[in-house]
Structure formats: C-alpha cells, structure tokens
Design an enzyme around this catalytic site. Structure first.
Site, PDB file in Angstrom:
ATOM      1  N   ASP A 187       0.871  -1.189   0.000  1.00  7.66           N
ATOM      2  CA  ASP A 187       0.000   0.000   0.000  1.00  7.66           C
ATOM      3  C   ASP A 187       0.903   1.232   0.000  1.00  7.66           C
ATOM      4  O   ASP A 187       0.854   2.074   0.899  1.00  7.66           O
ATOM      5  CB  ASP A 187      -0.917  -0.004   1.228  1.00  7.66           C
ATOM      6  CG  ASP A 187      -2.027   1.046   1.116  1.00  7.66           C
ATOM      7  OD1 ASP A 187      -2.203   1.627   0.021  1.00  7.66           O
ATOM      8  OD2 ASP A 187      -2.719   1.294   2.121  1.00  7.66           O
TER       9      ASP A 187
HETATM   10  N1  LIG Z   1       3.677   4.915  14.299  1.00  6.81           N
HETATM   11  C1  LIG Z   1       3.338   6.026  13.646  1.00  6.81           C
HETATM   12  N2  LIG Z   1       4.186   7.066  13.617  1.00  6.81           N
HETATM   13  C2  LIG Z   1       3.864   8.215  12.983  1.00  6.81           C
HETATM   14  N3  LIG Z   1       2.691   8.416  12.337  1.00  6.81           N
HETATM   15  C3  LIG Z   1       1.800   7.436  12.336  1.00  6.81           C
HETATM   16  C4  LIG Z   1       2.067   6.181  12.970  1.00  6.81           C
HETATM   17  N4  LIG Z   1       0.982   5.395  12.812  1.00  6.81           N
HETATM   18  C5  LIG Z   1       0.083   6.125  12.117  1.00  6.81           C
HETATM   19  N5  LIG Z   1       0.551   7.357  11.829  1.00  6.81           N
HETATM   20  C6  LIG Z   1      -0.174   8.452  11.138  1.00  6.81           C
HETATM   21  O1  LIG Z   1      -1.554   8.133  11.113  1.00  6.81           O
HETATM   22  C7  LIG Z   1      -2.019   7.979   9.765  1.00  6.81           C
HETATM   23  C8  LIG Z   1      -2.964   6.787   9.680  1.00  6.81           C
HETATM   24  O2  LIG Z   1      -2.310   5.589  10.101  1.00  6.81           O
HETATM   25  P1  LIG Z   1      -2.317   4.273   9.195  1.00  6.81           P
HETATM   26  O3  LIG Z   1      -1.784   4.586   7.856  1.00  6.81           O
HETATM   27  O4  LIG Z   1      -1.649   3.211   9.974  1.00  6.81           O
HETATM   28  O5  LIG Z   1      -3.867   4.002   9.174  1.00  6.81           O
HETATM   29  P2  LIG Z   1      -4.937   3.964   7.984  1.00  6.81           P
HETATM   30  O6  LIG Z   1      -4.374   4.432   6.704  1.00  6.81           O
HETATM   31  O7  LIG Z   1      -6.174   4.585   8.500  1.00  6.81           O
HETATM   32  O8  LIG Z   1      -5.118   2.459   8.033  1.00  6.81           O
HETATM   33  P3  LIG Z   1      -5.752   1.433   7.040  1.00  6.81           P
HETATM   34  O9  LIG Z   1      -5.322   1.828   5.661  1.00  6.81           O
HETATM   35  O10 LIG Z   1      -5.193   0.138   7.540  1.00  6.81           O
HETATM   36  O11 LIG Z   1      -7.211   1.609   7.282  1.00  6.81           O
HETATM   37  C9  LIG Z   1      -0.771   7.792   8.928  1.00  6.81           C
HETATM   38  O12 LIG Z   1      -0.918   8.231   7.610  1.00  6.81           O
HETATM   39  C10 LIG Z   1       0.260   8.633   9.701  1.00  6.81           C
HETATM   40  O13 LIG Z   1       0.169   9.985   9.361  1.00  6.81           O
END
Ligand SMILES: Nc1ncnc2c1ncn2[C@@H]1O[C@H](COP(=O)(O)OP(=O)(O)OP(=O)(O)O)[C@@H](O)[C@H]1O
Ligand SMILES: [Mg+2]
Length: 268
Positions: A187
């Site tokens: 992704d």
């Molecule tokens: N460990 C981390 N450190 C820094 N930023 C983070 C971290 N985890 C998440 N983020 C921030 O939060 C946002 C969303 O997290 P993540 O990409 O894991 O979830 P998502 O895209 O909602 O998940 P999914 O696609 O599985 O539904 C990321 O784009 C990033 O900006």
C-alpha cells in the site's frame, strides 16, 4: 470498539489523545501525545478475506521490516477482543509524504519514495515469509466481490459505477501471465511514508498490513496513482509520478501492469 477504546484510554491516560483518521478500512487512528508519543489503531471485525486492518498481520510485518533495517514503528501492544482489534505503536519521527511539502522539496520527497521502493524491492524474496502473489490475492479479490465486500462507491474514476461482477471479469481478462516477484509494501501511497522535513530522508514506513512477495508493479501502480491523484493536497501531479518511475529505474513502463494492479486494489 467502544470498550477497547475505553480500556486503552485508561491505560494511556497520561497521553493527550488526538483523533487522526476515520481509517479507509473503517479503522480509527489516534495520535497519543506524550512520552513516548504513540499511535493507536482500532478496527471492528471485517469479513473481507484480507482487506482492512489486521493488527497481527501488521505486527509481524513491522517486526520483519525493522529486522531488515527499514525504519518502521515499534509495536507496544496489539490484540483482538469482542470483534475489535487494536494496535499501539510508537510514533516514528518525521512528516507524512502526503503533508504539505514546499514545492521546492517535492522532487526530493518523490526521490526518497522511489529509493525506498527500490531498496525494499531488492530484498531477496526468500527472506520474506509473507505471500501476496496473485495466487493468493486474486482468489481473495473474487471472494470479496462475491460476498459484497468491495466498496463500489469508492472506485477509481475510470471504473465509477461498475458492478462487482464487471470488476471480476476485468480482473480475469487482464491478469498478467507472469509476475516479477519482489518484496512489496502493498500500500505504497503518500500517507504511508514519513520523512524528515530537513533532510527529506525516510524516517518511517507504516500501514504495512499488505506487505509481502508480489510483482513489483503492485507498488509502482499505487505509488504513481497516489502521486498523480488530484485529491491530494498538495498535488504532486503526473510529472512527479514520472519522476518517481525514472528515479526507480523503470525505463519501459508497462502501462497494462500498472492498470491491472490498480484494478486489483479496488477489491481491498
Ligand atoms: N507509528 C506512527 N508514527 C507516525 N505516524 C503514524 C504512525 N501510525 C500512524 N501514523 C499516522 O496516522 C495515519 C494513519 O495511520 P495508518 O496509515 O496506519 O492508518 P490507515 O491508513 O487509517 O489504516 P488502514 O489503511 O489500515 O485503514 C498515517 O498516515 C500517519 O500519518
Ligand atoms: Mg495509511
């Protein structure tokens, strides 16, 4: 989900909780300001064979990526209860590639993304225990379509309004007969890579639940779509998508494989 959230809020009550996103997959993400800074991701159960968020898939892959020397968050805890799953990671430093980078820095951000893709793709596939070959993903795509789990309201523009059966037909019709296998992020879009605002070096690779052995174009297709897409702010645009491919070293871009892997992504 509410109970898991309440319990986590108690456990991390010295942090300030800030909601980040209503995840794509229905996951909720919170930033926890404190020492150390953390992120919490919570999702309800999904019947999708592999769409959405599976914390345990992400835990294993984050650990593996770190072992390979890639910057990725450390896992503090993860679990599953009453149909909800959660993951708590420590915050990696840096700013998302999807943030508003000054125009003069966007080229360097794109170069760093391309270098990251190339480095990940050069890890020997024998080292990677996660399988995302078409043999795995196409049957999952088909099952998801049959079970009505494909979000038909969220298709790419060129497929807007298509029913699930047409997506499956197109998937079968355009399936490549060979795969150039590498380790893919799965992704590789702008929000999932963080960089140092001063040096434009990658500081963190996140959202790794779909990492695994797959054709190189699984990553190239999503990275270039993310770069060329209109709905991102700031808009990088098609020129920077081309810069990504050039920097990665892809001279003869296979537009059919790009199209196929974007289509495949519709199912997840
Ligand atoms: N460990 C981390 N450190 C820094 N930023 C983070 C971290 N985890 C998440 N983020 C921030 O939060 C946002 C969303 O997290 P993540 O990409 O894991 O979830 P998502 O895209 O909602 O998940 P999914 O696609 O599985 O539904 C990321 O784009 C990033 O900006
Ligand atoms: Mg994400």
């Amino acid at each position: 989900m509410e109970e898991v959230l309440a319990e986590l809020r108690r456990r991390y009550d010295r942090h300030d909780w800030v909601r980040v996103t209503e995840g794509y997959s229905g996951a909720g993400v919170w930033r926890l300001d404190g020492n150390p800074g953390c992120y919490v991701k919570i999702a309800g159960h999904s019947a999708h064979p592999d769409g959405g968020f599976h914390p345990l898939a992400e835990v294993e892959r984050l650990a593996w990526l770190r072992e390979q020397g890639f910057p990725a968050p450390e896992v503090r805890e993860a679990g599953e209860r009453d149909g909800s799953s959660w993951l708590v990671t420590t915050a990696v430093p840096g700013r998302s590639a999807a943030a508003e980078w000054p125009a003069e820095h966007r080229g360097e951000v794109v170069d760093a993304l391309a270098d990251l893709a190339r480095e990940l793709h050069s890890v020997p596939v024998e080292e990677c225990p996660f399988d995302r070959r078409l043999e795995v993903t196409v049957p999952h795509a088909r099952q998801a379509a049959e079970a009505g789990l494909v979000d038909l309201e969220d298709l790419d523009e060129e497929r807007a309004g298509w029913p699930a059966a047409r997506l499956v037909e197109e998937l079968d019709r355009t399936r490549p007969d060979r795969e150039e296998l590498v380790v893919c992020h799965g992704d590789l879009c702008l929000p999932n890579v963080l960089l140092d605002p001063d040096t434009r070096k990658v500081t963190g690779v996140i959202d790794v639940g779909r990492l695994g052995v797959a054709d190189r174009y699984a990553d190239l297709a999503l990275a270039t779509r993310s770069l060329a897409s209109d709905d991102l702010n700031p808009r990088y645009g098609p020129e920077l998508a081309d810069r990504f491919l050039a920097r990665y070293g892809e001279r003869d871009v296979d537009v059919e494989r790009i199209a196929f892997y974007r289509l495949l992504d519709e199912f997840f």
